[in-house]
Design an enzyme around this catalytic site. Structure first.
Site, mmCIF file in Angstrom:
data_model
loop_
_atom_site.group_PDB
_atom_site.id
_atom_site.type_symbol
_atom_site.label_atom_id
_atom_site.label_comp_id
_atom_site.label_asym_id
_atom_site.label_seq_id
_atom_site.Cartn_x
_atom_site.Cartn_y
_atom_site.Cartn_z
ATOM 1 N N SER A 1 0.824 -1.212 0.000
ATOM 2 C CA SER A 1 0.000 0.000 0.000
ATOM 3 C C SER A 1 0.852 1.253 0.000
ATOM 4 O O SER A 1 0.356 2.336 -0.283
ATOM 5 C CB SER A 1 -0.855 0.037 1.270
ATOM 6 O OG SER A 1 -1.683 -1.068 1.336
ATOM 7 N N HIS B 1 -1.288 -2.815 -7.213
ATOM 8 C CA HIS B 1 -1.937 -2.430 -5.952
ATOM 9 C C HIS B 1 -3.452 -2.524 -6.137
ATOM 10 O O HIS B 1 -4.099 -1.592 -6.641
ATOM 11 C CB HIS B 1 -1.479 -1.006 -5.585
ATOM 12 C CG HIS B 1 -2.087 -0.494 -4.320
ATOM 13 N ND1 HIS B 1 -2.373 0.835 -4.126
ATOM 14 C CD2 HIS B 1 -2.473 -1.130 -3.195
ATOM 15 C CE1 HIS B 1 -2.902 0.986 -2.926
ATOM 16 N NE2 HIS B 1 -2.978 -0.184 -2.351
ATOM 17 N N GLU C 1 -3.826 -0.049 -9.093
ATOM 18 C CA GLU C 1 -2.790 0.954 -9.337
ATOM 19 C C GLU C 1 -1.504 0.215 -9.701
ATOM 20 O O GLU C 1 -1.074 -0.670 -8.959
ATOM 21 C CB GLU C 1 -2.607 1.736 -8.024
ATOM 22 C CG GLU C 1 -1.984 3.068 -8.153
ATOM 23 C CD GLU C 1 -1.958 3.810 -6.807
ATOM 24 O OE1 GLU C 1 -2.360 3.246 -5.766
ATOM 25 O OE2 GLU C 1 -1.507 4.962 -6.814
ATOM 26 N N ASN D 1 -3.472 5.845 -1.836
ATOM 27 C CA ASN D 1 -3.341 6.062 -0.396
ATOM 28 C C ASN D 1 -2.824 7.440 -0.029
ATOM 29 O O ASN D 1 -3.016 7.897 1.099
ATOM 30 C CB ASN D 1 -2.477 4.962 0.225
ATOM 31 C CG ASN D 1 -3.267 3.667 0.285
ATOM 32 O OD1 ASN D 1 -4.455 3.689 0.600
ATOM 33 N ND2 ASN D 1 -2.645 2.567 -0.069
HETATM 34 N N1 LIG Z 1 -6.472 -4.285 3.464
HETATM 35 C C1 LIG Z 1 -6.592 -3.437 2.464
HETATM 36 O O1 LIG Z 1 -7.604 -2.746 2.285
HETATM 37 C C2 LIG Z 1 -5.466 -3.315 1.477
HETATM 38 C C3 LIG Z 1 -5.708 -2.671 0.249
HETATM 39 C C4 LIG Z 1 -4.677 -2.603 -0.683
HETATM 40 C C5 LIG Z 1 -3.428 -3.149 -0.375
HETATM 41 N N2 LIG Z 1 -3.228 -3.762 0.835
HETATM 42 C C6 LIG Z 1 -1.911 -4.348 1.106
HETATM 43 O O2 LIG Z 1 -1.980 -5.738 0.861
HETATM 44 C C7 LIG Z 1 -1.068 -6.427 1.740
HETATM 45 C C8 LIG Z 1 -1.825 -7.489 2.512
HETATM 46 O O3 LIG Z 1 -2.842 -6.870 3.274
HETATM 47 P P1 LIG Z 1 -4.062 -7.700 3.878
HETATM 48 O O4 LIG Z 1 -5.058 -6.691 4.308
HETATM 49 O O5 LIG Z 1 -4.474 -8.792 2.943
HETATM 50 O O6 LIG Z 1 -3.350 -8.367 5.161
HETATM 51 P P2 LIG Z 1 -3.844 -9.609 6.030
HETATM 52 O O7 LIG Z 1 -3.270 -9.396 7.371
HETATM 53 O O8 LIG Z 1 -5.318 -9.816 5.866
HETATM 54 O O9 LIG Z 1 -3.121 -10.875 5.307
HETATM 55 C C9 LIG Z 1 -1.735 -11.097 5.284
HETATM 56 C C10 LIG Z 1 -1.482 -12.589 5.140
HETATM 57 O O10 LIG Z 1 -0.071 -12.799 4.977
HETATM 58 C C11 LIG Z 1 0.282 -13.973 5.706
HETATM 59 N N3 LIG Z 1 1.727 -13.946 5.976
HETATM 60 C C12 LIG Z 1 2.398 -13.290 6.963
HETATM 61 N N4 LIG Z 1 3.721 -13.533 6.846
HETATM 62 C C13 LIG Z 1 3.883 -14.354 5.776
HETATM 63 C C14 LIG Z 1 5.012 -14.952 5.164
HETATM 64 N N5 LIG Z 1 6.247 -14.754 5.614
HETATM 65 N N6 LIG Z 1 4.817 -15.735 4.080
HETATM 66 C C15 LIG Z 1 3.565 -15.981 3.615
HETATM 67 N N7 LIG Z 1 2.450 -15.425 4.164
HETATM 68 C C16 LIG Z 1 2.613 -14.631 5.222
HETATM 69 C C17 LIG Z 1 -0.586 -13.917 6.960
HETATM 70 O O11 LIG Z 1 -0.703 -15.210 7.556
HETATM 71 C C18 LIG Z 1 -1.902 -13.398 6.394
HETATM 72 O O12 LIG Z 1 -2.749 -14.462 5.986
HETATM 73 C C19 LIG Z 1 -0.406 -5.344 2.593
HETATM 74 O O13 LIG Z 1 0.798 -4.945 1.990
HETATM 75 C C20 LIG Z 1 -1.421 -4.221 2.545
HETATM 76 O O14 LIG Z 1 -0.837 -2.965 2.786
HETATM 77 C C21 LIG Z 1 -4.222 -3.870 1.751
#
Ligand SMILES: NC(=O)c1ccc[n+]([C@@H]2O[C@H](COP(=O)([O-])OP(=O)(O)OC[C@H]3O[C@@H](n4cnc5c(N)ncnc54)[C@H](O)[C@@H]3O)[C@@H](O)[C@H]2O)c1
Length: 318
Positions: A148, A176, A188, A226
Site C-alpha cells: 500500500s 496495488h 494501481e 493512499n
Molecule cells: N487491506 C486493504 O484494504 C489493502 C488494500 C490494498 C493493499 N493492501 C496491502 O496488501 C497487503 C496485505 O494486506 P491484507 O489486508 O491482505 O493483510 P492480512 O493481514 O489480511 O493478510 C496477510 C497474510 O499474509 C500472511 N503472511 C504473513 N507472513 C507471511 C510470510 N512470511 N509468508 C507468507 N504469508 C505470510 C498472513 O498469515 C496473512 O494471511 C499489505 O501490503 C497491505 O498494505 C491492503
C-alpha cells in the site's frame, strides 16, 4: 541525474528484453500459473479473481495453515453465493475452486510466470520475501507486490546484492489492488526505478485480463490511492479523538454527504487499522511532512489489537 536514471532504465530494459520473447500483451495472455503470497483479505481476493476472471491456476502461499483454511473457506462461500445468485453455474464454481492450490512453502513458486505478494505491510518482511522470490521463481517471472505504501524501488533492490544487476529487479512492479478485490475495479500499477517497461506493460495487461481497470502512478510515498485516501481516514480518527464528532456522526456525514458506500471509520475497519497506521507512518517518515502525522488514537487501537473487521473489533464490533 535525469540522464543517468534513463541510462539505468535503458540498461534494465535491455537486459530484461531477453526474458520477453513475446509482447507484454501476449506474455500476459500466456501466463500459465500465478503465485500469490499471503492468503489474507487481499491475497485471497487476488487469487480468486485471477482464477475466476483470467482462469489461471494459482499457487496460494501462506506461512499460516490457519490463514489458508480460513481464506479457502471464504473463497468457497463467495463462489457458493455466485452460484445461488445464478451468476455462475456449480460446474464453473467447482472449476474455479480447482484452480486454487494452497501451500505453506514459498518453494512451490518455482514454476510460476507471475507472482503477487500480499503479506502484511512490514518492510523487512516484504524485502525478505522478494529476496527469496528472486531465487525461487523462474528467471522470466514478473515479481509483483500489493504494497500500500512501501517504495517499489526499495522492494526491487531487495532482490539482489549487486545493484548493477537488474535481471531480477527489472521484473519487480506493484499491482496495488483495491479492497475488496472481487468488487473493486481499480488497480494501481507502479514502477520502481529499476522496473522495465515490459514488466510495467505486462502487469497492466494481466490486470486487464483479471477484469480490472489499471491506473499507472509514480513510486512516491502512498502512490496515488493512499496518498489521497489515508490522510482522509487519519483526519476522521483525529476528529474522533479530539471530540469534533462521534463515530456515527463522522461516518454519517461523509457517507451521506459524499455519496460513498461507507464512512471513513468503517472503511478503516475494513482496510485494517494496522494497515492504515503502517501507511500513515510511511507517508510521515518518507515526506517528513507533519500533515501526515498518524493519529494517536489509531496507534492505540493497534496497540490494543483492535484491528477492525479482521480481528472482530475496531471502531465497530464485528
Ligand atoms: N487491506 C486493504 O484494504 C489493502 C488494500 C490494498 C493493499 N493492501 C496491502 O496488501 C497487503 C496485505 O494486506 P491484507 O489486508 O491482505 O493483510 P492480512 O493481514 O489480511 O493478510 C496477510 C497474510 O499474509 C500472511 N503472511 C504473513 N507472513 C507471511 C510470510 N512470511 N509468508 C507468507 N504469508 C505470510 C498472513 O498469515 C496473512 O494471511 C499489505 O501490503 C497491505 O498494505 C491492503
Amino acid at each position: 541525474m535525469a540522464s543517468s536514471v534513463f541510462r539505468m532504465r535503458a540498461l534494465g530494459a535491455a537486459r530484461q528484453a531477453r526474458c520477453f520473447s513475446t509482447s507484454p500483451r501476449q506474455y500476459a495472455a500466456e501466463i500459465k500459473r500465478l503465485g500469490v503470497v499471503g492468503a489474507g483479505q487481499m491475497g485471497l481476493g487476488i487469487a480468486l479473481v485471477a482464477a475466476r476472471q483470467a482462469q489461471v491456476p494459482v499457487s496460494l502461499i501462506d506461512s499460516s495453515e490457519k490463514s489458508l483454511d480460513k481464506g479457502l473457506a471464504f473463497a468457497q462461500k463467495l463462489l457458493d453465493k455466485d452460484v445461488s445468485k445464478s451468476r455462475i453455474t456449480q460446474e464453473q464454481a467447482d472449476q474455479v475452486r480447482s484452480l486454487l492450490t494452497p501451500s505453506t512453502k514459498l518453494e512451490d513458486l518455482s514454476s510460476v510466470d507471475f507472482v503477487i505478494e500480499a503479506v502484511p505491510e512490514i518492510p523487512k518482511l516484504k524485502f525478505d520475501i522478494f529476496s527469496q522470490l528472486a531465487q525461487i521463481c523462474p528467471k522470466h517471472a514478473i515479481l509483483a507486490t500489493n504494497t500500500s505504501s512501501i517504495s517499489i524501488t526499495k522492494i526491487a533492490a531487495a532482490t539482489t546484492s549487486d545493484p548493477t544487476d537488474t535481471s531480477a529487479s527489472s521484473r519487480v512492479v506493484s499491482t496495488h489492488f483495491m479492497n475488496p478485490v472481487p468488487v473493486q475495479k481499480g488497480v494501481e500499477i507502479i514502477s520502481g526505478l529499476q522496473t522495465s517497461k515490459e514488466t510495467l506493460d505486462t502487469a497492466v495487461e494481466f490486470c486487464k485480463k483479471m477484469g480490472k481497470i489499471p491506473s499507472v502512478s509514480a513510486d512516491s510515498p502512498g502512490f496515488l490511492a493512499n496518498r489521497i485516501l489515508m490522510p482522509y481516514i487519519n483526519e476522521a480518527v483525529i476528529c474522533l479523538e479530539t471530540g469534533v464528532g462521534d463515530r456515527d456522526s463522522i461516518d454519517a456525514i461523509m457517507k451521506n454527504g459524499t455519496n460513498v458506500p461507507m464512512g471513513p471509520l468503517q472503511l478503516a475497519d475494513f482496510i485494517g487499522l494496522d494497515t492504515c497506521l503502517a501507511i500513515m507512518k510511511v507517508l510521515h517518515e518518507e515526506t517528513g511532512d507533519s500533515k501526515y502525522r498518524p493519529s494517536v488514537l489509531l496507534g492505540k487501537m493497534v496497540d490494543a489489537g483492535w484491528l477492525g473487521k479482521k480481528s472482530g473489533k475496531g471502531f465497530y464490533d464485528y
